[in-house]
Design an enzyme around this catalytic site. Structure first.
Site, short mmCIF file in Angstrom:
data_model
loop_
_atom_site.label_atom_id
_atom_site.label_comp_id
_atom_site.label_asym_id
_atom_site.label_seq_id
_atom_site.Cartn_x
_atom_site.Cartn_y
_atom_site.Cartn_z
N ASP A 13 -6.46 -2.62 -7.65
CA ASP A 13 -7.07 -3.17 -6.44
C ASP A 13 -7.41 -4.63 -6.71
OD1 ASP A 13 -8.20 -2.28 -3.67
OD2 ASP A 13 -9.65 -3.68 -4.51
N TYR A 39 -15.14 -11.46 -0.12
CA TYR A 39 -15.93 -10.28 -0.50
C TYR A 39 -17.16 -10.65 -1.31
CZ TYR A 39 -12.24 -7.20 1.18
OH TYR A 39 -11.35 -6.54 1.99
N ARG A 64 -5.93 11.89 -7.50
CA ARG A 64 -7.19 11.18 -7.43
C ARG A 64 -8.42 12.07 -7.28
NH1 ARG A 64 -8.58 6.63 -4.93
NH2 ARG A 64 -10.61 7.57 -5.19
N ARG A 71 0.81 -1.22 0.00
CA ARG A 71 0.00 0.00 0.00
C ARG A 71 0.85 1.27 0.00
NH1 ARG A 71 -5.53 -0.26 1.21
NH2 ARG A 71 -6.28 -2.34 0.78
N ARG A 86 -3.05 6.52 -0.03
CA ARG A 86 -3.58 7.66 0.71
C ARG A 86 -2.63 8.38 1.64
NH1 ARG A 86 -8.69 4.74 2.97
NH2 ARG A 86 -7.11 3.12 3.08
C1 LIG Z 1 -8.04 -6.53 1.02
C2 LIG Z 1 -7.49 -5.70 -0.10
C3 LIG Z 1 -8.20 -4.73 -0.86
N1 LIG Z 1 -7.32 -4.22 -1.79
C4 LIG Z 1 -6.09 -4.78 -1.62
C5 LIG Z 1 -6.18 -5.74 -0.59
C6 LIG Z 1 -5.06 -6.66 -0.17
C7 LIG Z 1 -4.04 -5.92 0.63
C8 LIG Z 1 -4.37 -5.73 2.06
O1 LIG Z 1 -4.59 -6.73 2.75
O2 LIG Z 1 -4.36 -4.57 2.48
C9 LIG Z 1 -4.86 -4.57 -2.41
C10 LIG Z 1 -4.52 -3.21 -2.87
N2 LIG Z 1 -5.31 -2.10 -2.98
C11 LIG Z 1 -4.60 -1.07 -3.49
C12 LIG Z 1 -3.31 -1.53 -3.79
C13 LIG Z 1 -2.32 -0.63 -4.52
C14 LIG Z 1 -0.96 -0.91 -4.54
C15 LIG Z 1 -0.23 -0.64 -3.25
O3 LIG Z 1 0.19 0.50 -3.02
O4 LIG Z 1 0.00 -1.60 -2.49
C16 LIG Z 1 -3.23 -2.87 -3.39
C17 LIG Z 1 -2.06 -3.84 -3.44
C18 LIG Z 1 -5.08 0.30 -3.75
C19 LIG Z 1 -6.20 0.81 -2.94
N3 LIG Z 1 -7.34 0.14 -2.60
C20 LIG Z 1 -8.16 0.98 -1.89
C21 LIG Z 1 -7.52 2.24 -1.77
C22 LIG Z 1 -8.09 3.45 -1.06
C23 LIG Z 1 -9.11 4.08 -1.93
C24 LIG Z 1 -9.02 5.56 -1.96
O5 LIG Z 1 -7.93 6.14 -1.93
O6 LIG Z 1 -10.11 6.17 -2.06
C25 LIG Z 1 -6.30 2.14 -2.44
C26 LIG Z 1 -5.26 3.21 -2.66
C27 LIG Z 1 -9.50 0.65 -1.36
C28 LIG Z 1 -9.65 -0.66 -0.71
N4 LIG Z 1 -9.60 -1.87 -1.36
C29 LIG Z 1 -9.73 -2.90 -0.42
C30 LIG Z 1 -9.86 -2.28 0.86
C31 LIG Z 1 -10.04 -3.04 2.16
C32 LIG Z 1 -9.81 -0.89 0.66
C33 LIG Z 1 -9.82 0.21 1.71
C34 LIG Z 1 -11.14 0.88 1.86
C35 LIG Z 1 -10.97 2.14 2.67
O7 LIG Z 1 -10.65 2.05 3.87
O8 LIG Z 1 -11.17 3.21 2.11
C36 LIG Z 1 -9.63 -4.34 -0.74
#
Ligand SMILES: Cc1c2[nH]c(c1CCC(=O)O)Cc1[nH]c(c(CCC(=O)O)c1C)Cc1[nH]c(c(CCC(=O)O)c1C)Cc1[nH]c(c(C)c1CCC(=O)O)C2
Length: 355
Positions: free
Chosen positions: A87, A162, A51, A38, A42
């Site tokens: 994602d 999910y 974004r 990640r 953010r």
């Molecule tokens: C479970 C999971 C998800 N997504 C992901 C996982 C596995 C990794 C982990 O265990 O953390 C994987 C993921 N999601 C994202 C990446 C980008 C690459 C990186 O920097 O690692 C990666 C590798 C971008 C993202 N994926 C997400 C964001 C945030 C969205 C935003 O900025 O509005 C980003 C940058 C959204 C997301 N997507 C998901 C969640 C739980 C969330 C967070 C929701 C929240 O709290 O807002 C599902």
């Protein structure tokens, strides 16, 4: 095809010889390589700016924006690898599943998969469904130079959690009810997800990704026997499908201390470890022949410079006897993390481990 358009397995020498890929192959390294799960996201003001006004899943379909966001943490922190900005639900969206990522919540699925008829939602993924991925990785490999790009996907169990729950869950009660109550339907669901995931990883490798990580973030909810019987076969199918490319395959989950050996056996070259198990103990559990990735507790980054350095040194000390170590956090960067702390941590690990 692989990085910079050379055939997979014959990447440009500078990429192949990078500290990150060497550590994954358990070869000697000039310094311990670092990247952060990640890292693209953010905690970076430039990410929030890029974004602005663009929904998460839409942002993943715009190649120039994807390339820009992927590069931001590389420019800022001097990390040893980039992770492709996307994602885990992107391939599901791409085959037409009605889902969205709700800010502050996570993925939400309009029509959860609970019956055999619901499986019809899951068709196979073709490269044309995700042409923006191929395009974005083409842009990225040109910009990244020797820095390797990590492609990734969600593992079948975490995706299923999910899809069956309809959104994030603490208990996974619907998913586990299907696993225990209708093992045939469960196996079919995971098998379809394995095919989609494998196809998605292949697109990324063929476009130029130098390594792939399978995120089974929520597998820690499972007892080892259930993982082995009901989940491992699908994850192994994914790893097998991409074995021929010769790019390192990383396997990560949270709370998976009891599953580390099995997660290696599923076909990983590198096992990701969360912060609950020290790396020397993790190495004993995983057994020989695998590199490890991890595992600083992401909340340590809020504790001040001295605590960060003390805890990072503890991780490096525990990793000292390993054949291959990729420094990372034990889970993703938390959004309120000060990016400067990450930059200093990369420098600290590089300096401490310079050989
Ligand atoms: C479970 C999971 C998800 N997504 C992901 C996982 C596995 C990794 C982990 O265990 O953390 C994987 C993921 N999601 C994202 C990446 C980008 C690459 C990186 O920097 O690692 C990666 C590798 C971008 C993202 N994926 C997400 C964001 C945030 C969205 C935003 O900025 O509005 C980003 C940058 C959204 C997301 N997507 C998901 C969640 C739980 C969330 C967070 C929701 C929240 O709290 O807002 C599902």
């Amino acid at each position: 095809m692989s990085a910079n358009g050379s055939p997979a397995g014959q990447q440009p020498t500078a990429t192949y010889d990078s500290a990150f890929l060497k550590a994954c192959r358990r070869e000697p390294v000039p310094h311990t390589p670092v990247w952060f799960m990640r890292q693209a996201g953010r905690s970076l003001p430039e990410y929030l700016k890029a974004r602005e006004g663009i929904p998460m899943l839409e942002s993943c379909t715009r190649p120039e924006l994807v390339a820009e966001i992927t590069l931001q943490p590389v420019r800022r922190h001097n990390v040893d690898a980039a992770i492709y900005y996307s994602d885990i639900v992107v391939p599901l969206k791409a085959i037409g599943i009605d889902l969205d990522i709700k800010p502050g919540v996570g993925p939400v699925v309009a029509h959860p998969i609970r019956t055999r008829a619901d499986l019809a939602q899951l068709r196979g993924l073709t490269p044309d469904d995700v042409s923006y991925v191929t395009e974005a990785i083409g842009l990225l490999t040109a910009e990244l130079g020797p820095t390797p790009l990590i492609g990734f996907a969600g593992a079948p169990f975490t995706l299923a959690s999910y899809l069956v729950e309809g959104g994030p869950s603490r208990t996974y009660e619907n998913a586990k009810a299907m696993m225990y109550g209708d093992p045939e339907l469960w196996a079919d669901l995971l098998d379809r997800l394995a095919d989609i995931t494998a196809a998605f990883l292949k697109v990324q490798i063929e476009a130029g990704a130098s390594a792939v990580q399978l995120f089974d973030s929520w597998a820690g909810a499972l007892a080892p026997a259930d993982y082995r019987r009901s989940v491992l076969p699908a994850s192994a199918k994914v790893f097998d499908a991409v074995a021929g490319y010769g790019v390192p395959r990383i396997h990560f989950g949270v709370g998976t201390g009891e599953l580390l050996k099995l997660m290696g056996e599923a076909g990983a070259d590198v096992v990701g470890v969360d912060y609950r198990v020290p790396l020397d103990e993790a190495a004993r559990r995983v057994g020989p022949g695998k590199a490890l990735q991890g595992n600083l507790d992401p909340t340590v980054l809020f504790a001040g410079k001295e605590a960060v350095e003390t805890k990072a040194r503890e991780v490096l000390d525990a990793a000292a006897g390993l054949e291959g170590h990729v420094f990372n956090l034990g889970h993703g960067v938390m959004p309120s993390t000060d990016p400067d702390v990450l930059t200093r941590l990369v420098e600290f690990v590089h300096t401490e481990t310079a050989r």
